[in-house]
Design a protein around this motif. Sequence first.
Motif, PDB file in Angstrom:
ATOM      1  N   THR A   5       0.370  -1.634   0.423  1.00  0.00           N
ATOM      2  CA  THR A   5       0.203   0.003   0.173  1.00  0.00           C
ATOM      3  C   THR A   5       0.997   0.989  -0.028  1.00  0.00           C
ATOM      4  O   THR A   5       1.656   2.118   0.451  1.00  0.00           O
ATOM      5  CB  THR A   5      -1.006   0.001   1.396  1.00  0.00           C
ATOM      6  N   PHE A   6       0.418   2.908  -0.495  1.00  0.00           N
ATOM      7  CA  PHE A   6       1.355   3.782  -0.625  1.00  0.00           C
ATOM      8  C   PHE A   6       0.723   4.280   0.545  1.00  0.00           C
ATOM      9  O   PHE A   6       0.285   3.767   1.168  1.00  0.00           O
ATOM     10  CB  PHE A   6       0.850   4.180  -1.927  1.00  0.00           C
ATOM     11  N   VAL A   7       2.004   4.779   0.444  1.00  0.00           N
ATOM     12  CA  VAL A   7       1.410   5.780   2.788  1.00  0.00           C
ATOM     13  C   VAL A   7       2.540   6.664   2.473  1.00  0.00           C
ATOM     14  O   VAL A   7       3.726   6.794   1.488  1.00  0.00           O
ATOM     15  CB  VAL A   7       2.624   4.881   3.502  1.00  0.00           C
ATOM     16  N   TYR A   8       1.861   7.856   2.836  1.00  0.00           N
ATOM     17  CA  TYR A   8       2.758   9.235   2.647  1.00  0.00           C
ATOM     18  C   TYR A   8       3.251   9.185   4.790  1.00  0.00           C
ATOM     19  O   TYR A   8       3.112   8.225   5.872  1.00  0.00           O
ATOM     20  CB  TYR A   8       2.092  10.538   2.919  1.00  0.00           C
ATOM     21  N   PRO A   9       4.687   9.614   4.927  1.00  0.00           N
ATOM     22  CA  PRO A   9       4.761   9.724   6.399  1.00  0.00           C
ATOM     23  C   PRO A   9       4.523  10.361   6.709  1.00  0.00           C
ATOM     24  O   PRO A   9       4.188   9.791   7.929  1.00  0.00           O
ATOM     25  CB  PRO A   9       6.364  10.933   5.991  1.00  0.00           C
ATOM     26  N   TRP A  10       3.163  11.898   6.998  1.00  0.00           N
ATOM     27  CA  TRP A  10       2.639  12.051   7.946  1.00  0.00           C
ATOM     28  C   TRP A  10       1.535  10.987   8.674  1.00  0.00           C
ATOM     29  O   TRP A  10       0.444  11.016   9.376  1.00  0.00           O
ATOM     30  CB  TRP A  10       1.885  13.269   7.183  1.00  0.00           C
ATOM     31  N   ASP A  11       1.372  10.043   7.900  1.00  0.00           N
ATOM     32  CA  ASP A  11      -0.111   8.663   7.995  1.00  0.00           C
ATOM     33  C   ASP A  11       0.533   7.998   9.036  1.00  0.00           C
ATOM     34  O   ASP A  11      -0.161   7.716  10.421  1.00  0.00           O
ATOM     35  CB  ASP A  11       0.224   8.038   6.994  1.00  0.00           C
ATOM     36  N   VAL A  12       1.625   8.051   9.595  1.00  0.00           N
ATOM     37  CA  VAL A  12       2.617   7.281  10.396  1.00  0.00           C
ATOM     38  C   VAL A  12       3.192   8.219  11.498  1.00  0.00           C
ATOM     39  O   VAL A  12       3.037   7.997  12.466  1.00  0.00           O
ATOM     40  CB  VAL A  12       3.854   6.599   9.431  1.00  0.00           C
ATOM     41  N   ASN A  13       3.972   8.968  11.341  1.00  0.00           N
ATOM     42  CA  ASN A  13       4.674   9.371  12.358  1.00  0.00           C
ATOM     43  C   ASN A  13       3.365  10.461  13.793  1.00  0.00           C
ATOM     44  O   ASN A  13       2.711  10.960  12.851  1.00  0.00           O
ATOM     45  CB  ASN A  13       5.464  10.535  11.640  1.00  0.00           C
ATOM     46  N   GLY A  14       4.051  10.590  14.082  1.00  0.00           N
ATOM     47  CA  GLY A  14       2.919  10.755  15.829  1.00  0.00           C
ATOM     48  C   GLY A  14       1.382  10.414  15.715  1.00  0.00           C
ATOM     49  O   GLY A  14       0.961  10.326  16.100  1.00  0.00           O
ATOM     50  N   ASP A  15       2.119   9.160  15.062  1.00  0.00           N
ATOM     51  CA  ASP A  15       0.690   8.054  15.696  1.00  0.00           C
ATOM     52  C   ASP A  15       1.156   6.558  16.059  1.00  0.00           C
ATOM     53  O   ASP A  15       0.735   5.772  14.566  1.00  0.00           O
ATOM     54  CB  ASP A  15      -0.463   7.924  13.906  1.00  0.00           C
ATOM     55  N   PRO A  16       0.790   5.893  16.880  1.00  0.00           N
ATOM     56  CA  PRO A  16       1.566   5.082  17.176  1.00  0.00           C
ATOM     57  C   PRO A  16       1.055   3.573  16.463  1.00  0.00           C
ATOM     58  O   PRO A  16       1.641   2.923  16.484  1.00  0.00           O
ATOM     59  CB  PRO A  16       1.825   4.873  18.873  1.00  0.00           C
ATOM     60  N   GLU A  17      -0.370   4.023  16.556  1.00  0.00           N
ATOM     61  CA  GLU A  17      -1.148   3.003  15.991  1.00  0.00           C
ATOM     62  C   GLU A  17      -0.811   2.274  14.380  1.00  0.00           C
ATOM     63  O   GLU A  17      -1.566   1.294  13.884  1.00  0.00           O
ATOM     64  CB  GLU A  17      -2.350   3.051  16.841  1.00  0.00           C
ATOM     65  N   ALA A  18      -0.549   3.678  13.311  1.00  0.00           N
ATOM     66  CA  ALA A  18      -0.940   3.269  12.803  1.00  0.00           C
ATOM     67  C   ALA A  18       0.413   2.428  11.650  1.00  0.00           C
ATOM     68  O   ALA A  18      -0.481   1.762  11.162  1.00  0.00           O
ATOM     69  CB  ALA A  18      -0.152   4.461  11.853  1.00  0.00           C
ATOM     70  N   PRO A  19       1.163   1.839  12.522  1.00  0.00           N
ATOM     71  CA  PRO A  19       1.856   0.978  11.695  1.00  0.00           C
ATOM     72  C   PRO A  19       1.657  -0.456  11.497  1.00  0.00           C
ATOM     73  O   PRO A  19       1.643  -0.991  10.738  1.00  0.00           O
ATOM     74  CB  PRO A  19       3.921   0.699  11.794  1.00  0.00           C
ATOM     75  N   GLU A  20       0.755  -0.759  12.712  1.00  0.00           N
ATOM     76  CA  GLU A  20       0.185  -2.155  12.771  1.00  0.00           C
ATOM     77  C   GLU A  20      -1.202  -2.020  12.389  1.00  0.00           C
ATOM     78  O   GLU A  20      -1.377  -3.132  12.300  1.00  0.00           O
ATOM     79  CB  GLU A  20       0.044  -2.733  14.758  1.00  0.00           C
ATOM     80  N   ARG A  21      -1.920  -1.038  11.685  1.00  0.00           N
ATOM     81  CA  ARG A  21      -3.270  -1.157  11.061  1.00  0.00           C
ATOM     82  C   ARG A  21      -2.841  -1.114   9.674  1.00  0.00           C
ATOM     83  O   ARG A  21      -3.526  -1.930   9.183  1.00  0.00           O
ATOM     84  CB  ARG A  21      -3.247   0.258  11.066  1.00  0.00           C
ATOM     85  N   ILE A  22      -1.654  -0.887   9.137  1.00  0.00           N
ATOM     86  CA  ILE A  22      -1.119  -1.009   7.877  1.00  0.00           C
ATOM     87  C   ILE A  22      -0.627  -2.492   7.883  1.00  0.00           C
ATOM     88  O   ILE A  22      -1.582  -2.779   7.021  1.00  0.00           O
ATOM     89  CB  ILE A  22      -0.118  -0.853   7.511  1.00  0.00           C
ATOM     90  N   ALA A  23      -0.123  -2.489   8.685  1.00  0.00           N
ATOM     91  CA  ALA A  23       0.433  -4.220   8.961  1.00  0.00           C
ATOM     92  C   ALA A  23      -1.098  -5.705   8.843  1.00  0.00           C
ATOM     93  O   ALA A  23      -1.283  -6.529   7.752  1.00  0.00           O
ATOM     94  CB  ALA A  23       1.181  -5.129   9.369  1.00  0.00           C
ATOM     95  N   ALA A  24      -2.048  -4.946   9.270  1.00  0.00           N
ATOM     96  CA  ALA A  24      -3.086  -6.206   9.347  1.00  0.00           C
ATOM     97  C   ALA A  24      -4.514  -5.633   8.494  1.00  0.00           C
ATOM     98  O   ALA A  24      -4.629  -6.105   8.419  1.00  0.00           O
ATOM     99  CB  ALA A  24      -4.381  -5.337  10.533  1.00  0.00           C
ATOM    100  N   LEU A  25      -3.412  -5.139   7.190  1.00  0.00           N
ATOM    101  CA  LEU A  25      -4.556  -4.710   6.225  1.00  0.00           C
ATOM    102  C   LEU A  25      -4.542  -6.355   5.128  1.00  0.00           C
ATOM    103  O   LEU A  25      -4.715  -6.915   4.558  1.00  0.00           O
ATOM    104  CB  LEU A  25      -4.285  -3.995   4.759  1.00  0.00           C
ATOM    105  N   GLY A  26      -2.832  -6.893   5.334  1.00  0.00           N
ATOM    106  CA  GLY A  26      -2.713  -8.246   4.571  1.00  0.00           C
ATOM    107  C   GLY A  26      -1.666  -7.546   3.546  1.00  0.00           C
ATOM    108  O   GLY A  26      -1.666  -8.390   2.857  1.00  0.00           O
ATOM    109  N   VAL A  27      -0.804  -6.295   3.889  1.00  0.00           N
ATOM    110  CA  VAL A  27       0.211  -6.535   2.994  1.00  0.00           C
ATOM    111  C   VAL A  27       1.331  -6.435   3.498  1.00  0.00           C
ATOM    112  O   VAL A  27       1.668  -7.322   4.970  1.00  0.00           O
ATOM    113  CB  VAL A  27       0.625  -4.298   2.673  1.00  0.00           C
ATOM    114  N   ARG A  28       2.276  -6.766   2.429  1.00  0.00           N
ATOM    115  CA  ARG A  28       3.832  -7.451   2.800  1.00  0.00           C
ATOM    116  C   ARG A  28       5.094  -5.762   2.933  1.00  0.00           C
ATOM    117  O   ARG A  28       5.545  -6.696   3.403  1.00  0.00           O
ATOM    118  CB  ARG A  28       3.859  -8.282   1.986  1.00  0.00           C
ATOM    119  N   GLN A  29       4.208  -5.232   1.978  1.00  0.00           N
ATOM    120  CA  GLN A  29       5.220  -4.423   1.965  1.00  0.00           C
ATOM    121  C   GLN A  29       4.446  -2.715   2.138  1.00  0.00           C
ATOM    122  O   GLN A  29       3.078  -2.629   2.039  1.00  0.00           O
ATOM    123  CB  GLN A  29       5.534  -4.626   0.288  1.00  0.00           C
ATOM    124  N   ALA A  30       5.601  -1.443   2.772  1.00  0.00           N
ATOM    125  CA  ALA A  30       4.773  -0.488   2.217  1.00  0.00           C
ATOM    126  C   ALA A  30       5.405   0.365   1.007  1.00  0.00           C
ATOM    127  O   ALA A  30       7.188   0.368   1.407  1.00  0.00           O
ATOM    128  CB  ALA A  30       4.769   0.486   3.621  1.00  0.00           C
TER     129      ALA A  30
END
Length: 390
Positions: A5-30
Motif C-alpha cells: 500500500t502507498f503511504v505518506y510519512p505523515w500518516d505514520v509519524n505521530g500515530d503509534p497505531e498506524a504501522p500495525e493498522r497498515i500491516a493488519a490489512l494483509g500487505v507485506r510492503q509499504a
Amino acid sequence: MKASTFVYPWDVNGDPEAPERIAALGVRQATLAAAYHSTRALTPRHPRHRIVTAEHAAVLYPTDPAGPRWANSALRPHPAGDWAPGDAYGEAAAALERAGLEVHTWVVLAHNSRLGAEHPGTSVVNAYGDRYPWAPCIAQPATRAYLVDLAAEAAVRPGAAGTELESLGWYGLQHLHAHDKTSGVALGDAGMYLMALCFCPSCREGYAGRGLDPDLLADSVRTALEPLWQGAPDDAGWAGVEKLLGQETARATRAWRDETARTLQEAAVAAVRAEAPEGFQVLLHADPVTYHVGANPGVDPAHILAVADGVVVPCADGPGLIAPFAEQGRDGAVLAANFPIVSGMGGDPGGLAAGAARARDLGATELRLYHAGLASDADLEATRKALGAL
C-alpha cells in the motif's frame, strides 16, 4: 500475490497505531513517499491532525543543497516544511519496518509546481505559448540531469528494499492543479496529446531534428485543435492524432517524445542502480501506450522491462493495461496492478478481490493499493477482507 500500500510519512509519524493498522490489512510492503508533489491530504485516524497541506514539491528526508550532488546545479530539491520535518521518511520507514513491513521508496519526479514557479523556463510550453508549471519538460538537459540526480538520491534511502518511480516521463494538461477548471471542453485522447506537445527551445530543436518546422508544427497543432474547442467529437486514440495532425507529422512528434522519455528512463534507472545495494528493486509507474502522459507516463513495454525490474500499472478502470506488459514474457518481471481503495476518490475496495483475480489472470504478479492513509475505516476493512479472500 504480494500486496503493498502507498503511504505518506505523515500518516505514520505521530500515530503509534498506524504501522500495525497498515500491516493488519494483509500487505507485506509499504511504498512510502520519499519525494512528493504538493497536495492536501486527509489523515482520518491521526491523533494530532486531520488535514495535511504539503505546500510544495519536496523531499521528505534531509538533503544538502550545498552538497556535492547539488552544489553546481541551479535546480535543487526543496526540503518539506512542517508537514514532514527532518527525516520524516526515515522515521516512518523505521516504524513500518518494526511492524514487519518491507519498505520501498515512492519517488515523484517530473511533476513539480514549485520548480515551474521558480524556474519558469523548465516548464512544458504548449502550442499556444501557455506554460504548464506543474510539468517540467523532460527534453531540457538541465531538467533531465536534475530528475536523474533526484531519482538516485530519493530512491535509495537507508534500509529501503526498492523504489517506485512515478512521473518518469512526459506530463501534460490532464492534471489536477490547484482548483482545476479545465474540463469544460472534452478534448479526448487525441486532443490531450496535442495539448501535451511542448514547444520550449529544447523541444523545438528536437522537432527540427525530426524534419519538422517548429513554427509550422505549432500552427498545425492549433488548427487541428480548433474543431475540438468548438465541440467536434474526437476520434479517440492514436488514429485520431494522425487524422488531426497528419500521419507523417504525428509520427515525427511521437518519435521525438518517445526517444526523449526512453533515454531519461534509462538514465534514471541506471543512476538508481549505481547508488543502490545489490538486489534493490526498481519499478516504474507506467502506461503501455507510449504517447500517454501523466503520473503513469507511456512506455514501450518491451523496452521498459529490459531496463527496470518491472512496472506499476494503473487499474482504476480495470486491469486491462497489464496485458501488454505480460505479453512480453519477461521472466521475473514485477507487474504490479495498482487499484484505488478510497471509495470517496472513485475506488472500489469491495470489488478488490474480483479485480485482483482478473489482474492475476492477465499476468499481474503483485498488487498496489492506493492509499492506506487516505482511506476511511470502512474502506480499510473492505480491503482487509478482500486481501484475506485472495
